[in-house]
Design a protein around this motif. Structure first.
Motif: not given
Length: 379
Positions: A65-69
């Protein structure tokens, strides 16, 4: 942690890992529209981002849920490929698509971002069932051409600028960002084609029996050539598609046609050759007309196209008839019809009014085609 802070803490990799390099155990296999978006990401952006979290170590999807890509490029739901019917899901975070048969050759690529991704060719096959015919042709054009459209988020934009300013990036990895006429960076990137048109046709023909195969084959047959910008794709489709599909049926052209200048023309522009955006030829080969797409983005710079009065003069001195097409003129249906009729007359082709059914299909084509290209694939 704020995105910019996380980006600043990310170690920048010194090597872009291309397809075929095994990098260890993988988790997700990006496919469909997520894979298309991944293939649009410039490598200099990719090296700024940490890997996507492994599925086995992130059962609650908290890190995903917090991943950049995923958050700033790929979007939710994340489209992935699975090989077991029991693994298929349709959720807000993950959309798992089943592939039950044998995979086509070289279908899956390794990445250095903790995931695998479907190859560009296989990506078009996986996206074919979801996309409209027009969208699929547009996506095929981009993958076969020398451009990609990618809009970095504001924090990514700043991180990219800081990385270059601090000499942390070794180069542009073959992806060069285009500028507008004011010298400002745009969302248009120049890079080598991801797919050769002949390979696309062969691949679509070989896999026509698979789900989406016939649709991909029809789309592949509509790709007229290698283009350098969305504007050129839009012009190519509006001119070249059959009237049944909403175009003008003027398919007698070649994209990015190389023209070697004679001595007189060389003196005018001080160049050996230029490239015409669309080069039309009459049926008997006796007449030709160049249509030049006059956009705000310098997609090819001065070496790759005809961008000013001197170039037009040089080509006219060699006997070429040059028609300048602006995006505004192309966007206005009546203005574009005037250009198309003029072009047909110059080439000796009859130009007949469209039927009501043709007009309706043209309106549908224009609604899908004349978009912000960065949004391509938002079904």
């Amino acid at each position: 942690m704020p995105l910019l802070e996380l980006l600043s803490k990310t170690q920048i990799r010194q090597k872009y890992c291309g397809p075929g390099e095994y990098l260890g155990a993988m988790s997700y296999v990006l496919s469909n529209i997520s894979a298309f978006r991944y293939h649009r990401i410039p490598p200099q952006i990719l090296v700024l981002c940490p890997p996507i979290p492994d599925e086995d170590c992130d059962r609650q999807r908290l890190r995903l849920r917090q991943d950049l890509l995923v958050n700033h490029v790929l979007g939710f739901p994340l489209h992935t490929l699975v090989y077991c019917r029991n693994s298929v899901t349709h959720g807000t975070l993950l959309e798992r698509h089943l592939w039950s048969g044998q995979l086509p050759s070289e279908a899956i690529w390794e990445t250095d971002h903790g995931v695998q991704v479907t190859s560009p060719l296989f990506t078009l096959l996986t996206v074919a069932p979801c996309a409209s015919e027009t969208q699929l042709v547009m996506m095929a054009y981009e993958m076969c051409s020398t451009f990609a459209v990618f809009k970095p988020s504001d924090p990514m934009e700043k991180a990219l600028k800081d990385a270059y300013a601090s000499h942390q990036l070794p180069g542009d990895f073959g992806w060069k960002r285009s500028t507008n006429q004011k010298g400002e960076v745009t969302n248009l990137w120049q890079r080598p084609p991801l797919i050769q048109i002949d390979d696309l046709l062969d691949y679509a023909e070989s896999n026509r029996s698979l789900r989406g195969g016939k649709k991909l084959l029809n789309a592949a047959r509509q790709v007229s050539g290698v283009t350098a910008s969305p504007f050129e794709v839009q012009a190519s489709m509006l001119f070249g598609l059959s009237r049944r599909l909403g175009g003008e049926g003027l398919s007698c052209f070649e994209n990015n046609y190389e023209i070697a200048l004679d001595q007189k023309a060389k003196k005018i522009v001080d160049k050996e050759k230029v490239y015409a955006d669309l080069h039309f030829v009459s049926a008997d080969g006796s007449r030709s007309v160049i249509v030049e797409c006059q956009g705000a983005t310098e997609h090819g710079k001065v070496d790759a196209g005809i961008r000013d009065a001197d170039r037009v003069t040089a080509l006219q001195s060699m006997g070429y008839d040059v028609v300048l097409l602006t995006f505004k003129k192309m966007s206005d249906k009546e203005s574009f019809h005037t250009v198309a009729e003029m072009l047909a007359n110059k080439l000796g082709y009859p130009y007949r009014p469209k039927t009501d059914a043709m007009k309706t299909r043209e309106d549908e084509l224009r609604r899908e085609l004349l978009i912000d290209w960065a949004t391509l694939g938002e079904f």
